[in-house]
Design a protein around this motif. Structure first.
Motif, PDB file in Angstrom:
ATOM      1  N   SER A  82       8.218  -5.476   3.252  1.00 53.99           N
ATOM      2  CA  SER A  82       7.332  -4.380   2.865  1.00 53.99           C
ATOM      3  C   SER A  82       6.501  -3.934   4.059  1.00 53.99           C
ATOM      4  O   SER A  82       6.373  -2.751   4.357  1.00 53.99           O
ATOM      5  CB  SER A  82       6.404  -4.838   1.735  1.00 53.99           C
ATOM      6  N   ALA A  83       5.951  -4.924   4.748  1.00 54.22           N
ATOM      7  CA  ALA A  83       5.067  -4.607   5.879  1.00 54.22           C
ATOM      8  C   ALA A  83       5.850  -3.963   7.030  1.00 54.22           C
ATOM      9  O   ALA A  83       5.428  -2.969   7.610  1.00 54.22           O
ATOM     10  CB  ALA A  83       4.366  -5.885   6.341  1.00 54.22           C
ATOM     11  N   LEU A 106       8.812   1.847   8.835  1.00 56.06           N
ATOM     12  CA  LEU A 106       8.708   2.931   9.813  1.00 56.06           C
ATOM     13  C   LEU A 106       7.411   2.792  10.596  1.00 56.06           C
ATOM     14  O   LEU A 106       7.328   3.181  11.754  1.00 56.06           O
ATOM     15  CB  LEU A 106       8.753   4.271   9.094  1.00 56.06           C
ATOM     16  N   ILE A 143       2.634   7.688  -1.141  1.00 59.16           N
ATOM     17  CA  ILE A 143       3.130   7.322   0.193  1.00 59.16           C
ATOM     18  C   ILE A 143       4.659   7.323   0.152  1.00 59.16           C
ATOM     19  O   ILE A 143       5.329   7.862   1.027  1.00 59.16           O
ATOM     20  CB  ILE A 143       2.574   5.944   0.646  1.00 59.16           C
ATOM     21  N   PHE A 191      -2.101   0.196   7.493  1.00 54.69           N
ATOM     22  CA  PHE A 191      -0.835   0.804   7.050  1.00 54.69           C
ATOM     23  C   PHE A 191       0.322  -0.153   7.280  1.00 54.69           C
ATOM     24  O   PHE A 191       1.166  -0.368   6.415  1.00 54.69           O
ATOM     25  CB  PHE A 191      -0.604   2.115   7.813  1.00 54.69           C
ATOM     26  N   SER A 225       0.828  -2.942   4.880  1.00 50.99           N
ATOM     27  CA  SER A 225       0.977  -2.484   3.484  1.00 50.99           C
ATOM     28  C   SER A 225      -0.271  -2.755   2.660  1.00 50.99           C
ATOM     29  O   SER A 225      -0.181  -3.147   1.497  1.00 50.99           O
ATOM     30  CB  SER A 225       2.167  -3.166   2.787  1.00 50.99           C
ATOM     31  N   GLY A 255      -2.815   0.150  -0.528  1.00 56.75           N
ATOM     32  CA  GLY A 255      -2.011   0.994  -1.423  1.00 56.75           C
ATOM     33  C   GLY A 255      -1.410   0.209  -2.571  1.00 56.75           C
ATOM     34  O   GLY A 255      -0.532   0.693  -3.271  1.00 56.75           O
ATOM     35  N   GLY A 269       0.458  -2.413  -2.465  1.00 54.49           N
ATOM     36  CA  GLY A 269       1.738  -3.059  -2.176  1.00 54.49           C
ATOM     37  C   GLY A 269       1.650  -4.582  -2.186  1.00 54.49           C
ATOM     38  O   GLY A 269       2.395  -5.260  -2.903  1.00 54.49           O
ATOM     39  N   SER A 327       9.350  -1.974  -1.817  1.00 51.49           N
ATOM     40  CA  SER A 327       8.021  -2.466  -2.216  1.00 51.49           C
ATOM     41  C   SER A 327       7.155  -1.326  -2.738  1.00 51.49           C
ATOM     42  O   SER A 327       6.336  -1.520  -3.629  1.00 51.49           O
ATOM     43  CB  SER A 327       7.330  -3.155  -1.040  1.00 51.49           C
ATOM     44  N   LEU A 328       7.327  -0.145  -2.180  1.00 55.54           N
ATOM     45  CA  LEU A 328       6.521   0.992  -2.650  1.00 55.54           C
ATOM     46  C   LEU A 328       6.941   1.406  -4.053  1.00 55.54           C
ATOM     47  O   LEU A 328       6.111   1.725  -4.899  1.00 55.54           O
ATOM     48  CB  LEU A 328       6.662   2.174  -1.676  1.00 55.54           C
TER      49      LEU A 328
HETATM   50  N1  PFF Z   1       3.824  -1.111   5.844  1.00 61.00           N
HETATM   51  C1  PFF Z   1       4.681   0.023   5.741  1.00 61.00           C
HETATM   52  C2  PFF Z   1       5.142   0.413   7.162  1.00 61.00           C
HETATM   53  O1  PFF Z   1       4.624  -0.119   8.138  1.00 61.00           O
HETATM   54  O2  PFF Z   1       6.005   1.264   7.275  1.00 61.00           O
HETATM   55  C3  PFF Z   1       4.040   1.188   5.008  1.00 61.00           C
HETATM   56  C4  PFF Z   1       3.344   0.864   3.707  1.00 61.00           C
HETATM   57  C5  PFF Z   1       4.013   0.189   2.680  1.00 61.00           C
HETATM   58  C6  PFF Z   1       2.024   1.211   3.502  1.00 61.00           C
HETATM   59  C7  PFF Z   1       3.387  -0.132   1.482  1.00 61.00           C
HETATM   60  C8  PFF Z   1       1.357   0.895   2.311  1.00 61.00           C
HETATM   61  C9  PFF Z   1       2.054   0.234   1.304  1.00 61.00           C
HETATM   62  F1  PFF Z   1       1.448  -0.059   0.172  1.00 61.00           F
END
Ligand code: PFF
Length: 457
Positions: free
Chosen positions: A24-25, A28, A103, A229, A232, A235, A237, A326-327
């Protein structure tokens, strides 16, 4: 209190959970965003500030999110409501569910691009081009074509849904255990190729030698925003994934592994991008177009360029996929917990809503794109969603989590959850201090800065 209380699903092993949460973390944010933000903010000095924020803000909030999730065994909305019934706190959880959902609505568009570019590079589209401007034209045409932007988003959401529909252990965990090792191996191979290119040293120097001259407040905002971000957080996650975690598991060490894994991959991604970029004579400050414009125009010229380029986009696709999973799980958990829906119905509905929301984002790309300039705001629809949700809502969410654990639910019950089954939390005093004082103040500062200056990360 026992783990059998959960019929919603549980991770079957610690490594499965760590792969899923690190999946998840790692997305992109690590491979696409981290390198170009680092490039724009002076290289290694930025990386050092970033790591500082991961330790001081990211980790304490991650521990908080996982703790709330595991304690309540609920989606973010249900979690806040369970801990503080009757009050307004459930809205903080609702904001989390909404943030994760929105997101995903733009994330899937960019994720779709990575699949598209994988095939574009393999097809030899970049092979005969001369320079960045031609590569820019290819990108402009590609991103302004609704067939590409919407079609590939649909494809991405469909693949994500097929995995999520199979459940926490048989879908998410199973696939994370396959995707993550592949991702790591691919990444290491690419790093090796990139740093052994002739002329790569300049890139390494740019990336690894700290340059403190150009540091400004904005650098700190970028680093903190990127840290939240990337992990994760804010949001919903990590809270959602924490809700499937066994109470026997050591929550703090898991959080440590996830953060370390995430940071390592981001740093390694920079070791692919910068050495290759400098070896081929590119500009490190390419911004968001670094991966889609600058890189393809350059790497195609090196020996084995098609393979190298396609592998980078395969890497991006894999990283994005474990994140979209995960989102999507955030609204799915909400529908399962709060509406009592089957996972199948929840997934299908959540995916449909996200697709509907993704369409305006997809159509807002390209200079003449539909919705490319919203009235009043003057920016495109996708940029608008990014600013509102990936910037403001995410930061507000992280702030509310720190305040909730620090002052409303309370440090004591949180520590009780963390220390179940005799799992001693050695740094609990430091964590308490960070959650109660450092995190809220630091996050409020970035929020205030964003509001006053109109800047974001
Ligand atoms: N961590 C993910 C990334 O680095 O692309 C983006 C993300 C996922 C942000 C889940 C927030 C979230 F709840």
């Amino acid at each position: 209190m026992l783990d059998k209380d959960s019929t919603r699903g549980l991770w079957t092993s610690k490594i499965g959970f760590i792969f899923a949460a690190a999946g998840s973390a790692i997305g992109l944010g690590n491979i696409w965003r981290f390198p170009y933000v680092t490039g724009e903010n002076g290289g290694a000095a930025f990386v050092m500030i970033y790591i500082f924020f991961i330790l001081v803000i990211g980790l304490p909030i991650m521990i908080s999110e996982l703790t709330i999730g595991r304690n309540t065994r609920k989606n973010p909305y249900g979690a806040f409501r369970k801990l503080k019934p009757g009050g307004y706190w459930k809205l903080a959880g609702g904001l989390g569910v909404m943030t994760g959902t929105l997101i995903l609505s733009f994330y899937t568009v960019i994720a779709g691009f990575t699949i598209g570019y994988f095939f574009l590079i393999l097809s030899g589209k970049f092979s005969g081009i001369h320079g960045v401007s031609q590569s820019g034209e290819i990108f402009a045409r590609f991103s302004a074509n609704p067939f590409n932007t919407i079609g590939l988003s649909v494809l991405f959401i469909v693949i994500t849904s097929v995995i999520v529909i199979n459940g926490v252990s048989k879908g998410i965990e199973k696939w994370s255990k396959i995707f993550m090792p592949v991702l790591v191996v691919l990444l290491i191979l690419l790093v090796f190729r990139s740093v052994t290119l002739k002329g790569s040293l300049k890139g390494l120097e740019f990336y690894l030698k700290p340059n403190f001259d150009n540091l400004s407040v904005s650098t700190f905002i970028q680093a903190l925003g990127q840290a939240l971000f990337s992990l994760s957080l804010g949001g919903g996650g990590m809270m959602t994934y924490g809700s499937y975690l066994s109470r026997k598991e050591k929550l703090v060490s898991s959080a440590g592994y996830i953060a370390a894994f995430d940071t390592m991959i981001a740093i390694l991604a920079g070791l692919i991008i910068f050495p290759a970029l400098f070896a081929m004579g590119g500009d490190p400050e390419g911004g968001p177009g670094l991966i889609f414009v600058t890189l393809p125009s350059l790497i195609i010229k090196m020996p084995g360029g098609i393979l190298f380029g396609a592998s980078i986009f395969l890497l991006l696709t894999l990283a994005a996929l474990t994140t979209t999973i995960s989102l999507l799980e955030i609204p799915v958990a909400y529908f399962v917990d709060e509406r009592g829906w089957s996972r199948k119905k929840a997934t299908l509905l959540a995916a449909s809503i996200i697709l509907l929301l993704a369409i305006p984002s997809a159509l807002s790309l390209g200079a003449s794109g539909w919705l490319s300039k919203l009235p009043f705001f003057g920016i495109g629809f996708m940029d608008f969603i990014v600013i509102v949700f990936a910037n403001y809502a995410l930061v507000i969410g992280a702030f509310l989590i720190a305040v909730f654990v620090g002052y409303s639910w309370g440090i004591k019950p949180a520590l009780h959850e963390i220390e179940l089954y005799g799992n001693n939390f050695r740094l609990k005093r430091v964590w308490t201090l960070l959650v109660k004082y450092v995190c809220p103040v630091a996050i409020l500062a970035i929020l205030g800065y964003m509001l006053v200056t109109g800047n974001y990360f």
